[in-house]
Design a protein around this motif. Structure first.
Motif, PDB file in Angstrom:
ATOM      1  N   ASN A  62       0.827  -1.212   0.000  1.00 63.42           N
ATOM      2  CA  ASN A  62       0.000   0.000   0.000  1.00 63.42           C
ATOM      3  C   ASN A  62       0.858   1.256   0.000  1.00 63.42           C
ATOM      4  O   ASN A  62       0.623   2.195  -0.769  1.00 63.42           O
ATOM      5  CB  ASN A  62      -0.921   0.014   1.224  1.00 63.42           C
ATOM      6  N   LEU A  63       1.861   1.290   0.878  1.00 63.99           N
ATOM      7  CA  LEU A  63       2.688   2.489   0.971  1.00 63.99           C
ATOM      8  C   LEU A  63       3.569   2.664  -0.252  1.00 63.99           C
ATOM      9  O   LEU A  63       3.801   3.798  -0.701  1.00 63.99           O
ATOM     10  CB  LEU A  63       3.535   2.463   2.255  1.00 63.99           C
ATOM     11  N   LEU A  64       4.060   1.563  -0.815  1.00 60.62           N
ATOM     12  CA  LEU A  64       4.811   1.666  -2.066  1.00 60.62           C
ATOM     13  C   LEU A  64       3.936   2.233  -3.179  1.00 60.62           C
ATOM     14  O   LEU A  64       4.394   3.047  -3.993  1.00 60.62           O
ATOM     15  CB  LEU A  64       5.347   0.297  -2.476  1.00 60.62           C
ATOM     16  N   SER A  65       2.680   1.807  -3.223  1.00 64.49           N
ATOM     17  CA  SER A  65       1.753   2.320  -4.232  1.00 64.49           C
ATOM     18  C   SER A  65       1.519   3.821  -4.040  1.00 64.49           C
ATOM     19  O   SER A  65       1.516   4.595  -5.002  1.00 64.49           O
ATOM     20  CB  SER A  65       0.427   1.562  -4.166  1.00 64.49           C
ATOM     21  N   CYS A  66       1.321   4.229  -2.800  1.00 67.79           N
ATOM     22  CA  CYS A  66       1.126   5.660  -2.511  1.00 67.79           C
ATOM     23  C   CYS A  66       2.355   6.471  -2.926  1.00 67.79           C
ATOM     24  O   CYS A  66       2.239   7.567  -3.492  1.00 67.79           O
ATOM     25  CB  CYS A  66       0.856   5.866  -1.019  1.00 67.79           C
ATOM     26  N   PHE A  67       3.529   5.926  -2.643  1.00 65.88           N
ATOM     27  CA  PHE A  67       4.782   6.590  -2.986  1.00 65.88           C
ATOM     28  C   PHE A  67       4.905   6.767  -4.501  1.00 65.88           C
ATOM     29  O   PHE A  67       5.166   7.875  -4.994  1.00 65.88           O
ATOM     30  CB  PHE A  67       5.945   5.758  -2.441  1.00 65.88           C
ATOM     31  N   HIS A  68       4.686   5.692  -5.240  1.00 68.79           N
ATOM     32  CA  HIS A  68       4.831   5.753  -6.694  1.00 68.79           C
ATOM     33  C   HIS A  68       3.816   6.712  -7.310  1.00 68.79           C
ATOM     34  O   HIS A  68       4.160   7.510  -8.190  1.00 68.79           O
ATOM     35  CB  HIS A  68       4.671   4.353  -7.281  1.00 68.79           C
ATOM     36  N   LYS A  69       2.579   6.653  -6.860  1.00 68.78           N
ATOM     37  CA  LYS A  69       1.550   7.523  -7.437  1.00 68.78           C
ATOM     38  C   LYS A  69       1.816   8.992  -7.105  1.00 68.78           C
ATOM     39  O   LYS A  69       1.485   9.883  -7.898  1.00 68.78           O
ATOM     40  CB  LYS A  69       0.174   7.092  -6.953  1.00 68.78           C
ATOM     41  N   SER A  70       2.409   9.265  -5.944  1.00 66.45           N
ATOM     42  CA  SER A  70       2.770  10.646  -5.601  1.00 66.45           C
ATOM     43  C   SER A  70       3.873  11.151  -6.523  1.00 66.45           C
ATOM     44  O   SER A  70       3.849  12.305  -6.961  1.00 66.45           O
ATOM     45  CB  SER A  70       3.227  10.730  -4.145  1.00 66.45           C
ATOM     46  N   LEU A  71       4.845  10.288  -6.822  1.00 67.15           N
ATOM     47  CA  LEU A  71       5.894  10.662  -7.780  1.00 67.15           C
ATOM     48  C   LEU A  71       5.295  10.956  -9.142  1.00 67.15           C
ATOM     49  O   LEU A  71       5.608  11.973  -9.778  1.00 67.15           O
ATOM     50  CB  LEU A  71       6.916   9.528  -7.899  1.00 67.15           C
ATOM     51  N   ARG A  72       4.407  10.060  -9.597  1.00 62.95           N
ATOM     52  CA  ARG A  72       3.782  10.225 -10.905  1.00 62.95           C
ATOM     53  C   ARG A  72       2.965  11.511 -10.957  1.00 62.95           C
ATOM     54  O   ARG A  72       2.936  12.193 -11.982  1.00 62.95           O
ATOM     55  CB  ARG A  72       2.895   9.016 -11.195  1.00 62.95           C
ATOM     56  N   GLY A  73       2.311  11.827  -9.859  1.00 64.49           N
ATOM     57  CA  GLY A  73       1.468  13.025  -9.805  1.00 64.49           C
ATOM     58  C   GLY A  73       2.226  14.299  -9.484  1.00 64.49           C
ATOM     59  O   GLY A  73       1.596  15.338  -9.244  1.00 64.49           O
ATOM     60  N   SER A  74       3.547  14.235  -9.447  1.00 67.09           N
ATOM     61  CA  SER A  74       4.408  15.408  -9.206  1.00 67.09           C
ATOM     62  C   SER A  74       4.124  16.087  -7.868  1.00 67.09           C
ATOM     63  O   SER A  74       4.293  17.299  -7.732  1.00 67.09           O
ATOM     64  CB  SER A  74       4.267  16.431 -10.362  1.00 67.09           C
ATOM     65  N   ASP A  75       3.690  15.300  -6.880  1.00 63.23           N
ATOM     66  CA  ASP A  75       3.498  15.841  -5.527  1.00 63.23           C
ATOM     67  C   ASP A  75       4.731  15.477  -4.703  1.00 63.23           C
ATOM     68  O   ASP A  75       4.794  14.431  -4.061  1.00 63.23           O
ATOM     69  CB  ASP A  75       2.237  15.262  -4.900  1.00 63.23           C
ATOM     70  N   VAL A  76       5.710  16.360  -4.748  1.00 57.94           N
ATOM     71  CA  VAL A  76       7.001  16.042  -4.124  1.00 57.94           C
ATOM     72  C   VAL A  76       6.871  15.877  -2.616  1.00 57.94           C
ATOM     73  O   VAL A  76       7.520  15.007  -2.017  1.00 57.94           O
ATOM     74  CB  VAL A  76       8.047  17.121  -4.493  1.00 57.94           C
ATOM     75  N   ASP A  77       6.023  16.680  -1.987  1.00 57.50           N
ATOM     76  CA  ASP A  77       5.865  16.581  -0.533  1.00 57.50           C
ATOM     77  C   ASP A  77       5.249  15.244  -0.131  1.00 57.50           C
ATOM     78  O   ASP A  77       5.693  14.602   0.833  1.00 57.50           O
ATOM     79  CB  ASP A  77       5.013  17.733  -0.005  1.00 57.50           C
ATOM     80  N   ALA A  78       4.221  14.831  -0.858  1.00 55.67           N
ATOM     81  CA  ALA A  78       3.586  13.540  -0.543  1.00 55.67           C
ATOM     82  C   ALA A  78       4.566  12.391  -0.787  1.00 55.67           C
ATOM     83  O   ALA A  78       4.616  11.434  -0.008  1.00 55.67           O
ATOM     84  CB  ALA A  78       2.327  13.348  -1.386  1.00 55.67           C
ATOM     85  N   ALA A  79       5.352  12.484  -1.859  1.00 58.50           N
ATOM     86  CA  ALA A  79       6.327  11.428  -2.139  1.00 58.50           C
ATOM     87  C   ALA A  79       7.349  11.317  -1.013  1.00 58.50           C
ATOM     88  O   ALA A  79       7.705  10.211  -0.572  1.00 58.50           O
ATOM     89  CB  ALA A  79       7.024  11.703  -3.466  1.00 58.50           C
TER      90      ALA A  79
END
Length: 432
Positions: free
Chosen positions: A245-262
């Motif tokens: 779950n957390l890996l998925s959240c991390f990858h999607k944050s990178l894809r969505g250009s949300d640097v803080d969330a990543a």
């Protein structure tokens, strides 16, 4: 008898002392227990179906099971999958069958249900099917992955919420009523205590017990609280669902250009004890899949930071991880390379083992030369702009002229690639 008297005199954990005695006292699970909720409707009809309670620790799974059975008038048998084997389960089923013969239904509550192996789970199925007992299972693991499909088809799964601030504040209120005085914390320390519990009412009550044990006339501040209480360890299991779950959240944050969330999700994993290499592997995938040729330096930055992490280690290695995350998250995005290979793979599967064109095959033997291998090959560096325009696909594909696999976007470095591809396409279309 003496042991029993002594045991009654011994103090019990505060969480056990304050365990709700009515469904109405359970906090944070109104979506299930309200009159119009699925469990609320079961209680109203006094007829229980088998179900599984899935949620994090300390949110009321055991309490809900016990109270529902009691308020519906069912006998209650509690087992733990950690310590129960098939023999114990069969004894419980026999006892439930005897009660049913006497006219009373039984709830068998199994804590940590996901720890039962497949044969034990399968052994329960006939008794659940014929109504010998009603199963209430509790699990912290995703039932889709940990329970057999036959069991899931016979028992509904209900998800319990992590307790929010309001619910935890009500739990503190009950502790204060129990001790007859307010928790000796200032407002900031009280908020910190709730945050330290991380949604777990049982852990929160343990913290409250520690705080009430301190003899003080003044309210404790955050600094004083931290000396006597420890935050709950984050919920993270490197081999279970939370890991993915957390890996998925991390990858999607990178894809969505949300640097803080990543950065946040990477920090969550690192704080939970994750191997930095796992985070770097996902980061490398994102650098290629989601940035690609829009910024080819993204993958270089990740691999370089990864190597630095391996050489330096933690805690300084966090610097390299952060730098790589920041680069990938803020880089221009393109999945054109990823989609291009998918299109190429689809055509490869569709067309099978087509022979390559002979002009791009080497001819190391006389026979191969006689067969036309390498005949007509043009050495591109000898052509204007080092581009001959000769075909490289199998003849059948070249004649069909498929749509281009690689379609770069108008972002980042791919703007230049688009111009280059357009130039080559124009040169290729000219008569040769």
């Amino acid at each position: 008898m003496t042991d029993s008297l002594f045991s009654r005199a011994l103090p019990r954990p505060l969480a056990e002392e304050l365990r709700p005695t009515r469904i109405a006292d359970v906090v944070g699970q109104d979506h299930l227990l309200a009159p119009d909720g699925p469990l609320g409707r079961m209680l109203h009809g006094k007829r229980l179906a088998s179900f599984i309670l899935w949620g994090p620790p300390g949110v009321g799974k055991t309490t809900i099971a016990r109270l529902i059975a009691n308020e519906a008038g069912y006998a209650f048998e509690q087992l733990s999958a950690v310590s129960t084997g098939l023999a114990d389960l069969r004894k419980t089923m026999a006892a439930a069958a005897a009660l049913r013969e006497a006219g009373r239904n039984t709830v068998v509550f199994i804590d940590e249900l996901h720890r039962f192996n497949r044969p034990v789970q399968d052994a329960m199925l006939p008794a659940i099917e014929d109504g010998t007992f009603t199963l209430i299972g509790a699990t912290t693991e995703n039932p889709s992955f940990s329970l057999v499909s036959a069991l899931l088809s016979r028992a509904k799964t209900f998800t319990l919420n992590r307790l929010d601030r309001e619910a935890l504040d009500r739990v503190i209120g009950r502790a204060e009523a129990h001790f007859g005085r307010p928790l000796p914390l200032d407002a900031d320390a009280r908020d910190t205590l709730i945050a330290m519990a991380d949604g777990d009412a049982r852990y929160l009550l343990g913290l409250c017990d520690d705080v009430f044990a301190v003899e003080t006339d003044a309210a404790l501040d955050v600094h004083a609280l931290m000396k006597i209480a420890q935050a709950r360890a984050p919920l993270y299991d490197k081999s279970k669902e939370e890991h993915f779950n957390l890996l998925s959240c991390f990858h999607k944050s990178l894809r969505g250009s949300d640097v803080d969330a990543a950065l946040y999700w990477a920090a969550r994993m690192l704080e939970g004890g994750e191997d930095p290499a796992v985070i770097f592997r996902r980061l490398a995938c994102a650098a290629s899949e989601d940035v690609g040729m829009a910024d080819p330096q993204a993958l270089v930055q990740v691999v370089t930071a990864w190597q630095a992490m391996e050489r330096i280690g933690l805690p300084e290695g966090r610097l390299f991880l952060a730098q790589a995350i920041n680069y990938v998250a803020t880089a221009p995005k393109s999945n054109a390379s990823y989609l291009a290979f998918d299109r190429a793979a689809a055509l490869a599967r569709k067309t099978g083992s087509l022979p390559p064109p002979k002009h791009i095959l080497n001819a190391p033997t006389k026979l191969m030369k006689e067969l036309g291998y390498h005949a007509g090959y043009q050495y591109d560096h000898d052509a204007p702009d080092a581009f001959s325009g000769q075909p490289f696909f199998p003849d059948a594909i070249a004649e069909a002229q498929p749509d281009p696999f690689y379609a770069p976007n108008e972002r980042g470095f791919e703007r230049d690639i688009r111009k280059r591809l357009a130039f080559w396409a124009a040169r290729r279309s000219k008569p040769r």
